[in-house]
Scaffold this motif. Structure first.
Motif, mmCIF file in Angstrom:
data_model
loop_
_atom_site.group_PDB
_atom_site.id
_atom_site.type_symbol
_atom_site.label_atom_id
_atom_site.label_comp_id
_atom_site.label_asym_id
_atom_site.label_seq_id
_atom_site.Cartn_x
_atom_site.Cartn_y
_atom_site.Cartn_z
ATOM 1 N N GLU A 60 17.225 -74.991 76.034
ATOM 2 C CA GLU A 60 17.018 -73.728 76.738
ATOM 3 C C GLU A 60 16.027 -72.850 75.982
ATOM 4 O O GLU A 60 15.174 -72.195 76.587
ATOM 5 C CB GLU A 60 18.355 -73.004 76.911
ATOM 6 C CG GLU A 60 19.301 -73.717 77.869
ATOM 7 C CD GLU A 60 20.611 -72.974 78.063
ATOM 8 O OE1 GLU A 60 20.753 -71.860 77.501
ATOM 9 O OE2 GLU A 60 21.496 -73.490 78.773
ATOM 10 N N ALA A 61 16.133 -72.853 74.665
ATOM 11 C CA ALA A 61 15.202 -72.074 73.852
ATOM 12 C C ALA A 61 13.775 -72.596 74.004
ATOM 13 O O ALA A 61 12.804 -71.850 73.858
ATOM 14 C CB ALA A 61 15.625 -72.111 72.380
ATOM 15 N N GLY A 62 13.641 -73.883 74.317
ATOM 16 C CA GLY A 62 12.329 -74.492 74.468
ATOM 17 C C GLY A 62 11.605 -74.078 75.728
ATOM 18 O O GLY A 62 10.420 -74.390 75.906
ATOM 19 N N LEU A 63 12.307 -73.363 76.631
ATOM 20 C CA LEU A 63 11.658 -72.858 77.828
ATOM 21 C C LEU A 63 10.677 -71.733 77.497
ATOM 22 O O LEU A 63 9.777 -71.431 78.275
ATOM 23 C CB LEU A 63 12.697 -72.333 78.827
ATOM 24 C CG LEU A 63 13.634 -73.384 79.445
ATOM 25 C CD1 LEU A 63 14.764 -72.709 80.189
ATOM 26 C CD2 LEU A 63 12.851 -74.304 80.382
ATOM 27 N N ASP A 64 10.883 -71.096 76.341
ATOM 28 C CA ASP A 64 10.023 -70.004 75.897
ATOM 29 C C ASP A 64 9.426 -70.344 74.537
ATOM 30 O O ASP A 64 9.831 -71.288 73.880
ATOM 31 C CB ASP A 64 10.828 -68.702 75.792
ATOM 32 C CG ASP A 64 11.498 -68.338 77.109
ATOM 33 O OD1 ASP A 64 10.831 -68.402 78.154
ATOM 34 O OD2 ASP A 64 12.701 -67.999 77.077
ATOM 35 N N ALA A 65 8.466 -69.562 74.138
ATOM 36 C CA ALA A 65 7.890 -69.725 72.805
ATOM 37 C C ALA A 65 8.409 -68.602 71.904
ATOM 38 O O ALA A 65 8.617 -67.480 72.371
ATOM 39 C CB ALA A 65 6.367 -69.692 72.890
ATOM 40 N N PRO A 66 8.610 -68.854 70.602
ATOM 41 C CA PRO A 66 8.439 -70.155 69.934
ATOM 42 C C PRO A 66 9.605 -71.096 70.239
ATOM 43 O O PRO A 66 10.730 -70.653 70.458
ATOM 44 C CB PRO A 66 8.416 -69.776 68.453
ATOM 45 C CG PRO A 66 9.249 -68.529 68.374
ATOM 46 C CD PRO A 66 9.004 -67.783 69.664
ATOM 47 N N SER A 67 9.305 -72.379 70.241
ATOM 48 C CA SER A 67 10.308 -73.393 70.558
ATOM 49 C C SER A 67 10.908 -73.972 69.281
ATOM 50 O O SER A 67 10.303 -73.905 68.214
ATOM 51 C CB SER A 67 9.668 -74.525 71.365
ATOM 52 O OG SER A 67 9.113 -74.027 72.552
ATOM 53 N N PRO A 68 12.086 -74.574 69.389
ATOM 54 C CA PRO A 68 12.702 -75.215 68.216
ATOM 55 C C PRO A 68 11.812 -76.330 67.673
ATOM 56 O O PRO A 68 11.326 -77.174 68.428
ATOM 57 C CB PRO A 68 14.016 -75.775 68.777
ATOM 58 C CG PRO A 68 14.298 -74.961 69.993
ATOM 59 C CD PRO A 68 12.966 -74.634 70.581
ATOM 60 N N GLU A 69 11.614 -76.343 66.376
ATOM 61 C CA GLU A 69 10.765 -77.369 65.765
ATOM 62 C C GLU A 69 11.345 -78.765 65.942
ATOM 63 O O GLU A 69 10.608 -79.749 66.009
ATOM 64 C CB GLU A 69 10.589 -77.072 64.270
ATOM 65 C CG GLU A 69 9.792 -75.803 63.972
ATOM 66 C CD GLU A 69 9.579 -75.592 62.491
ATOM 67 O OE1 GLU A 69 10.035 -76.460 61.709
ATOM 68 O OE2 GLU A 69 8.967 -74.586 62.110
ATOM 69 N N GLU A 70 12.682 -78.866 66.042
ATOM 70 C CA GLU A 70 13.311 -80.177 66.161
ATOM 71 C C GLU A 70 13.133 -80.785 67.552
ATOM 72 O O GLU A 70 13.472 -81.942 67.766
ATOM 73 C CB GLU A 70 14.794 -80.095 65.804
ATOM 74 C CG GLU A 70 15.575 -79.057 66.564
ATOM 75 C CD GLU A 70 15.606 -77.702 65.861
ATOM 76 O OE1 GLU A 70 16.652 -77.045 65.929
ATOM 77 O OE2 GLU A 70 14.591 -77.318 65.270
ATOM 78 N N GLN A 71 12.599 -80.025 68.481
ATOM 79 C CA GLN A 71 12.337 -80.551 69.816
ATOM 80 C C GLN A 71 10.922 -81.149 69.842
ATOM 81 O O GLN A 71 9.977 -80.543 70.320
ATOM 82 C CB GLN A 71 12.466 -79.444 70.873
ATOM 83 C CG GLN A 71 12.406 -79.969 72.306
ATOM 84 C CD GLN A 71 12.563 -78.863 73.328
ATOM 85 O OE1 GLN A 71 13.033 -77.771 73.019
ATOM 86 N NE2 GLN A 71 12.167 -79.129 74.573
#
Length: 203
Positions: A143-154
């Motif tokens: 869900e966090a990856g829908l916006d920036a900044p995104s999780p580095e682990e993704q």
């Protein structure tokens, strides 16, 4: 030049649904692009309309009723976000709209699913929009990856969909099992295109 989007009747007659009018008028509703999105059900097609040629609205055309129905301002609508994430690090709280563009810079960032919803590439993840009920949820990725900044682990290319980076994907289609197909590398003239299959979540 006039670009027409038509349907063919059982009798063989061609019936105009909509048209892009450049100096030569045609039949059907006037639209702002010759591009359109078909609904897999075959009942609707989605056209584009703009008044300023900067931001486009999307409208749903009912093929059976021969009627241009609801117009959606997908960027300005207030979508309710449904979160299914338990980890606060990756949780998203508020919904956002998406930009409707018949001429996207990246090929295939939006796709119509068989249930009538819209699958939209959003940063590193894929968002699902229900235009009728004005709701949104994360279809794949974090869900966090829908916006920036995104999780580095993704940053994965395959494996658990939550950790896949969808940034450069081109959405292709969906089969009868609900699996979504996409590809990467459409501009990679060295390694070529790679195709992927995103399996539906098991119930």
């Amino acid at each position: 030049m006039a670009v027409s989007i038509c349907r063919m009747e059982v009798s063989g007659k061609v019936h105009a649904l909509m048209h892009l009018d450049f100096f030569y008028p045609s039949a059907g509703f006037v639209v702002s692009s010759g591009n359109y999105r078909p609904d897999p059900s075959g009942k609707f097609i989605y056209g584009y309309y703009t008044t300023n040629w900067l931001r486009y609205d999307m409208f749903q055309y009912d093929i059976e009723a021969d009627d241009r129905g609801t117009v959606y301002n997908t960027f300005g609508e207030n979508f309710v976000f449904h979160s299914y994430e338990s980890n606060p690090v990756y949780k998203k709280l508020a919904g956002t709209g998406f930009i409707t563009d018949p001429y996207p810079f990246q090929l295939g960032p939006v796709m119509q699913l068989t249930d009538g919803s819209m699958l939209v590439l959003s940063n590193k993840s894929l968002a699902n929009y229900d235009l009728v009920n004005k709701s949104e949820y994360c279809y794949a990725g974090t869900e966090a990856g829908l916006d920036a900044p995104s999780p580095e682990e993704q940053h994965q290319q395959t494996g658990l969909a939550k950790w896949v980076d969808f940034t450069t994907v081109t959405l292709i289609g969906q089969d009868k099992t609900g699996a979504v197909y996409y590809c990467t590398g459409i501009n990679d003239y060295t390694n070529g295109v790679t195709f992927y299959k995103l399996y539906p979540k098991k119930s």
